[in-house]
Scaffold this motif. Structure first.
Motif, PDB file in Angstrom:
ATOM      1  N   GLU A   1       0.818  -1.204   0.000  1.00 45.60           N
ATOM      2  CA  GLU A   1       0.000   0.000   0.000  1.00 45.60           C
ATOM      3  C   GLU A   1       0.855   1.259   0.000  1.00 45.60           C
TER       4      GLU A   1
ATOM      5  N   ILE B   1       1.036   3.556  -4.881  1.00 47.43           N
ATOM      6  CA  ILE B   1       0.610   4.873  -5.356  1.00 47.43           C
ATOM      7  C   ILE B   1       1.622   5.472  -6.314  1.00 47.43           C
TER       8      ILE B   1
ATOM      9  N   SER C   1      -9.981  -1.020  -0.380  1.00 48.82           N
ATOM     10  CA  SER C   1      -9.572  -1.465  -1.716  1.00 48.82           C
ATOM     11  C   SER C   1     -10.749  -1.486  -2.678  1.00 48.82           C
TER      12      SER C   1
ATOM     13  N   LEU D   1     -11.591   2.072  -3.643  1.00 44.42           N
ATOM     14  CA  LEU D   1     -10.630   2.637  -4.590  1.00 44.42           C
ATOM     15  C   LEU D   1     -10.889   2.228  -6.030  1.00 44.42           C
TER      16      LEU D   1
ATOM     17  N   ARG E   1      -8.233   5.942   0.236  1.00 46.13           N
ATOM     18  CA  ARG E   1      -6.856   5.937   0.739  1.00 46.13           C
ATOM     19  C   ARG E   1      -6.806   6.270   2.231  1.00 46.13           C
TER      20      ARG E   1
ATOM     21  N   TRP F   1      -4.683   1.325 -12.879  1.00 51.18           N
ATOM     22  CA  TRP F   1      -4.636   1.712 -11.475  1.00 51.18           C
ATOM     23  C   TRP F   1      -5.682   0.973 -10.656  1.00 51.18           C
TER      24      TRP F   1
ATOM     25  N   PHE G   1      -4.679  -1.119  -7.178  1.00 58.57           N
ATOM     26  CA  PHE G   1      -5.289  -0.992  -5.857  1.00 58.57           C
ATOM     27  C   PHE G   1      -6.025  -2.280  -5.457  1.00 58.57           C
TER      28      PHE G   1
END
Length: 430
Positions: free
Chosen positions: A23, A27, A87, A90, A102, A161, A165
């Motif tokens: 985690e 990013i 998750s 996201l 987040r 992305w 995530f």
């Protein structure tokens, strides 16, 4: 039963660190896609990255109370559920929802990091506790490397992305299952390990009463940490100082913005920048494993001092060379903008002696249109400029060398941090 508990505790400890590291690092590559898809400004990018830390700050305030009153095992289970929830949040294509997701993940990570090492040290024998804490630290670095690897694999995928995530769900679910089958109390785990459970209620009550008497004798309040007795005031100051300076080194920011930083020093495509960050993660893993091997032989204090020395020298070198390197400072914030680098292109002069690159782009276009209609544009300088280049390539070579030196120094900073501040901080806090 003892071996099964040790195995489950090892899995739980390693996965706890792995999810934490994943985690932290994920990013870095996801931001490259998010800033283009949502057209994020600098402030929005920084808010998205720092939202993880905001959640961790909130958890640090209430985490101790939660762990003491609900137990370590229940706290880890709660953190797993929150990471799963975050998750899933996201995966929504909304900037504000991403920030909320987040924050949830950051809150869960902080709770997990506080309770995981304590819990696994309670359910195993003392001779295995150091090994499990080491596994947690190793899991963090492997998680960072795994995050950078996923960033590279999905760098060219449309909306990759979301996969970045979402893949955190897999290790989180495995950790949740392993924690679920572990005992919830130290007494229960001790009975299962040794197979020496009490056979009568009277003996168990007697043992509990002895434990309660013993525990009441060693209870301290928080003010004890700031008293001069047992040199606690100095020890507390050193511990807090190490934690603060660990953050002041800026190394966590390197993990968050690794791909963006590599863009700035000359890696043009997303894939190349993310691949460079994979190398950074690999260096961190090697440095952490090396530190684990030599920490007991060399000692934590020498490793911490030497690590800080190398970090200081490397950061000073980066600071001195950054002023002489050519960096694309506008690209991280404005990926869609057309950017002209006046240092790399020759000067185009229109009649009247005005430089095209000395005025805004729209005005340049107007000047060119007006001047090319009635008269010729002076292009001889453009034709001749590349020809006088025995020395023209020298500045570019110099800039490339400087950028690579900065990159190597960044690797040294990450390695020295892993050797010094990383694992040594936990042992100094003991």
């Amino acid at each position: 039963m003892g071996n099964s508990i040790l195995l489950l505790a090892s899995v739980a400890s390693t996965l706890g660190g792995l999810v934490f590291g994943y985690e932290l690092g994920i990013i870095s590559g996801a931001l490259l896609q998010l800033k283009v898809e949502f057209r994020l400004s600098c402030v929005q990018q920084e808010a998205l990255v720092s939202s993880l830390l905001i959640g961790a700050l909130m958890a640090s305030i209430v985490g101790g109370f939660l762990i003491d009153h609900r137990g370590r095992r229940n706290s880890i289970l709660l953190s797993n559920i929150l990471i799963l929830t975050g998750s899933l949040v996201l995966l929504v294509s909304s900037y504000s929802v991403l920030v909320v997701g987040r924050i949830i993940v950051g809150f869960a990570m902080c709770i997990s990091s506080m309770s995981c090492c304590i819990f696994v040290s309670e359910v195993v024998t003392p001779d295995h506790r150091g090994f499990l804490v080491t596994l947690y630290e190793a899991g963090i670095t492997v998680g960072i490397l795994a995050a950078y690897g996923m960033n590279y694999i999905l760098s060219d995928s449309k909306r990759g992305w979301k996969w970045m995530f979402g893949l955190a769900i897999v290790p989180t679910l495995i950790q949740l299952v392993s924690i679920w089958f572990l005992p919830s109390t130290t007494k229960e785990s001790s009975n299962q390990r040794g197979g020496e459970s009490m056979t009568t209620i009277e003996s168990q009550e007697a043992d509990d009463s002895k434990l309660s008497i013993k525990n009441t004798k060693i209870q301290y309040n928080s003010m004890y940490l700031f008293q001069s007795k047992d040199n606690m005031r100095t020890r507390t100051a050193i511990g807090l100082g190490l934690v603060l300076f660990q953050q002041f080194t800026g190394q966590p920011n390197v993990l968050f913005y690794a791909s963006t930083i590599f863009h700035s020093v000359g890696f043009q495509s997303n894939a190349s920048a993310v691949l460079a960050s994979v190398g950074l993660g690999l260096v961190k893993v090697i440095a952490t494993l090396t530190s684990m091997v030599f920490s007991d032989k060399v000692g934590r204090r020498p490793l911490l001092i030497s690590g800080c020395a190398f970090m200081a020298l490397s950061l000073i070198t980066i600071g001195l060379l950054s002023g002489h390197s050519v960096m694309d400072a506008t690209r991280p914030c404005n990926p869609e903008d057309f950017n002209v680098n006046t240092t790399d292109l020759p000067q185009l002069t229109v009649s009247g002696g005005r430089s095209v690159f000395g005025t805004p782009f729209d005005e340049n276009q107007r000047l060119l249109n007006n001047n090319t209609q009635g008269q010729d544009v002076v292009l001889d300088d453009i034709r001749q400029k590349p020809l006088d280049t025995p020395l023209a390539s020298s500045p570019r070579v110099h800039d490339a060398v400087v950028n690579w030196i900065i990159l190597v120094c960044m690797m040294v900073v990450v390695s020295a941090y892993s050797v010094g501040f990383g694992p040594s901080l936990y042992t100094f806090s003991k």
